[in-house]
Design a protein around this motif. Sequence first.
Motif, short mmCIF file in Angstrom:
data_model
loop_
_atom_site.label_atom_id
_atom_site.label_comp_id
_atom_site.label_asym_id
_atom_site.label_seq_id
_atom_site.Cartn_x
_atom_site.Cartn_y
_atom_site.Cartn_z
N ALA A 220 0.81 -1.21 0.00
CA ALA A 220 0.00 0.00 0.00
C ALA A 220 0.85 1.26 0.00
O ALA A 220 0.41 2.31 -0.49
CB ALA A 220 -0.93 0.00 1.22
N ALA A 221 2.08 1.18 0.54
CA ALA A 221 2.92 2.37 0.69
C ALA A 221 3.19 3.10 -0.62
O ALA A 221 3.14 4.34 -0.66
CB ALA A 221 4.23 1.99 1.38
N PRO A 222 3.51 2.41 -1.75
CA PRO A 222 3.82 3.14 -2.98
C PRO A 222 2.69 4.05 -3.47
O PRO A 222 2.96 5.02 -4.20
CB PRO A 222 4.11 2.03 -3.99
N PHE A 223 1.44 3.77 -3.11
CA PHE A 223 0.33 4.62 -3.53
C PHE A 223 0.38 6.00 -2.87
O PHE A 223 -0.32 6.92 -3.30
CB PHE A 223 -1.00 3.94 -3.21
N LEU A 224 1.21 6.13 -1.82
CA LEU A 224 1.36 7.42 -1.14
C LEU A 224 2.54 8.22 -1.68
O LEU A 224 2.79 9.33 -1.21
CB LEU A 224 1.57 7.19 0.37
N ALA A 225 3.26 7.69 -2.66
CA ALA A 225 4.50 8.32 -3.11
C ALA A 225 4.26 9.75 -3.60
O ALA A 225 4.93 10.70 -3.15
CB ALA A 225 5.16 7.48 -4.20
N ARG A 226 3.35 9.94 -4.53
CA ARG A 226 3.12 11.28 -5.08
C ARG A 226 2.55 12.24 -4.04
O ARG A 226 3.02 13.39 -3.96
CB ARG A 226 2.21 11.18 -6.30
N PRO A 227 1.53 11.86 -3.24
CA PRO A 227 1.07 12.78 -2.21
C PRO A 227 2.16 13.15 -1.20
O PRO A 227 2.22 14.31 -0.76
CB PRO A 227 -0.08 12.01 -1.53
N LEU A 228 3.02 12.21 -0.84
CA LEU A 228 4.10 12.53 0.09
C LEU A 228 5.12 13.48 -0.54
O LEU A 228 5.69 14.33 0.14
CB LEU A 228 4.79 11.24 0.55
N ASP A 229 5.35 13.34 -1.85
CA ASP A 229 6.21 14.31 -2.54
C ASP A 229 5.61 15.71 -2.43
O ASP A 229 6.34 16.69 -2.24
CB ASP A 229 6.36 13.92 -4.01
N ALA A 230 4.29 15.78 -2.55
CA ALA A 230 3.63 17.09 -2.43
C ALA A 230 3.75 17.64 -1.01
O ALA A 230 3.89 18.85 -0.83
CB ALA A 230 2.16 16.96 -2.84
N PHE A 231 3.70 16.77 -0.02
CA PHE A 231 3.82 17.21 1.37
C PHE A 231 5.18 17.86 1.63
O PHE A 231 5.31 18.72 2.51
CB PHE A 231 3.62 16.04 2.33
N LEU A 232 6.21 17.44 0.89
CA LEU A 232 7.52 18.04 1.07
C LEU A 232 7.52 19.53 0.72
O LEU A 232 8.37 20.29 1.19
CB LEU A 232 8.56 17.31 0.20
N LEU A 233 6.56 19.96 -0.11
CA LEU A 233 6.45 21.35 -0.50
C LEU A 233 5.56 22.16 0.43
O LEU A 233 5.41 23.36 0.25
CB LEU A 233 5.91 21.45 -1.94
#
Length: 344
Positions: A220-233
Amino acid sequence: MVIDGAGRMAKGPALLMILGAAFAVSVVSVSSGAYPLSVADILAVLTGDLEDEIASMVLLDVRLPRLVLGFLVGAVLAVSGAILQGLFRNPLADPGLIGVSAGASLAAIAVIVLGGTWLGGWLELAGVWALPISAFIGGSGTVFLAWRIARRAGQTSVATLLLAGIAINAIAGAGTGLLTFYSSDEELRSLTFWTMGSLGHASWDDVAMAAPWLLLSLCAAPFLARPLDAFLLGEQVVGHLGYNTDWTKRAAVLIAGLGVGAAVAVSGLIGFVGLVVPHLVRQTLGAGHRIVLPASALAGGTLLVGADCLARVVVAPAELPIGLMMALIGGPFFLILLLRTRIA
């Protein structure tokens, strides 16, 4: 997140090195210990050509389940750390931050200490599964509690979640200390080794119980990859990019809590994997979570299997708790890393 061609070329050799290290550590892990096995013995057992029953039992019933469980636990701890560090935008975040490890530990210690009195019925009902199931319920319950405390008006506050985790850790620590105070000498020894972390009792039954939850968390973790990238901003950017901020927070906490709860249930408390591994992966491969999450899983599993191998051989035929080994390895290494970063 844009990655240039040079960045892609730099990532390839690093990932190949991690893969090579994982294979080498796996071979060393199953061959080392109080009963050494050569590579030829391992191949003979796997192909059925070796008639040595002791070697077959050591490899198939002791070391292989220990290898599989150690790799899965290390991978989940590292991935959970990467998720929480991305969510909180804090490189010092780790799975214990939201109270999951403390809750799982408290539940397991309660079974060890109170199994002969108040929890006797639970022991009769669950049998050998009583401790791991209790730890899993304790870890998952604390995650749910922290999440409910942080929910307000349909939104999840990250700051409140962190504060709730601190409070839960304190309460669970007090409960653990109280149970430790009332435990007998035999119970004290058992819970001491459990709280230090160990894979010494790993079996295929443990793998069967924990693997579905560990694999669910990893998948399930890879599905959070793009949203977590956005959280870095920044959290406000997440919504502007089309992601559901509250759903991302909820999913990240539940995935991390599910995985860590299952990991603690079968291995006890093991620190530093979820803190050190994602930090090193980000420094080597960049901050993009499409690379960070799978690389953290591979590196975390390799690191824990390697540490478990050292724990078996460094004081053979005795065995050091793997949590203690990880603290001895991870603590100084992370301190040196911080000093080098500060100097740079």
